[in-house]
Scaffold this active site. Structure first.
Site, mmCIF file in Angstrom:
data_model
loop_
_atom_site.group_PDB
_atom_site.id
_atom_site.type_symbol
_atom_site.label_atom_id
_atom_site.label_comp_id
_atom_site.label_asym_id
_atom_site.label_seq_id
_atom_site.Cartn_x
_atom_site.Cartn_y
_atom_site.Cartn_z
ATOM 1 C CB CYS A 62 34.530 -48.086 17.377
ATOM 2 S SG CYS A 62 36.007 -49.002 16.896
ATOM 3 C CB CYS B 186 37.357 -49.618 21.333
ATOM 4 S SG CYS B 186 36.948 -48.023 20.579
ATOM 5 C CB CYS C 103 32.456 -43.568 2.482
ATOM 6 S SG CYS C 103 31.877 -44.895 1.453
ATOM 7 C CB CYS D 194 37.939 -45.659 16.433
ATOM 8 S SG CYS D 194 37.473 -45.620 18.171
ATOM 9 C CB CYS E 153 40.641 -48.811 19.316
ATOM 10 S SG CYS E 153 39.489 -48.921 17.928
#
Length: 157
Positions: free
Chosen positions: A73, A76, A144, A121, A124
C-alpha cells in the site's frame, strides 16, 4: 448454554459456515487526520487512496513491472499482493488474481449505479480498486488496482 448446543443452533440457522469463513484481520489500523494524509501523500495518490479516485488507465509504470517482489500500500506500506499473482488483464491497471491473506477489506460501491466490490487496505483503509469475477485460475478473481495506490518492493537477490 454450552458450546455444542450453541454451535448446533448456529448450524441450524446456516450461520456456522459464514462464521468459519470470516476472518478477523490481525493488522493494526492506522488512523490519520485528513491533513496528515495530505502531508504524507502526493495530490494524485491522495485523490485515489483517500477520495476513491481512479487513475488514467495505462498511466502506471507498475503495469509493466515483471520482477519478483511484493506490492505494498502506497499510504501505509502494508504488503497487499505478491508478484506471483500479477497478470496482464488488458485493462490498463495492474491486476492480480489473489491478495495476501488479511491484507484487504471490501465494501459495496454504488457510484456507477451497478454494484461493484471496492477493496481497500486493511491497515489504513486506502482505496486500491475493485475486484471482479473475470480473472484467471486458480481464483477467477481480478483485483484491478490503481498503480498510484501501490509501491513495489523487489525481492532480495
Amino acid at each position: 448454554m454450552n458450546r455444542r448446543p450453541f454451535l448446533a443452533a448456529l448450524a441450524a440457522l446456516g450461520l456456522a459456515p459464514r462464521l468459519a469463513r470470516s476472518q478477523v484481520s490481525p493488522v493494526q489500523p492506522l488512523k490519520l487526520s485528513d491533513a496528515e494524509w495530505k502531508q504524507r501523500l502526493s495530490p494524485q495518490a491522495y485523490e485515489v487512496l483517500r477520495l476513491e479516485g481512479t487513475e488514467v488507465p495505462g498511466s502506471s509504470p507498475l503495469n509493466h513491472e515483471k520482477r519478483k517482489g511484493l506490492f505494498h500500500c502506497a499510504a501505509c506500506d502494508l504488503p497487499l499482493f505478491s508478484s506471483d499473482t500479477k497478470f496482464e488483464s488488458g485493462t490498463g491497471w495492474p491486476s492480480f488474481y489473489a491478495a495476501l491473506p488479511g491484507a484487504l477489506g471490501t465494501k459495496t460501491d454504488l457510484k456507477l449505479i451497478v454494484p461493484r466490490t471496492e477493496y481497500h487496505c486493511a491497515r489504513c483503509e486506502g482505496h486500491q480498486g475493485h475486484v471482479f469475477d473475470d480473472g484467471p485460475a486458480p481464483t477467477g478473481k481480478r483485483y484491478c488496482n490503481n498503480g498510484l495506490a501501490l509501491r513495489f518492493m523487489p525481492a532480495q537477490a
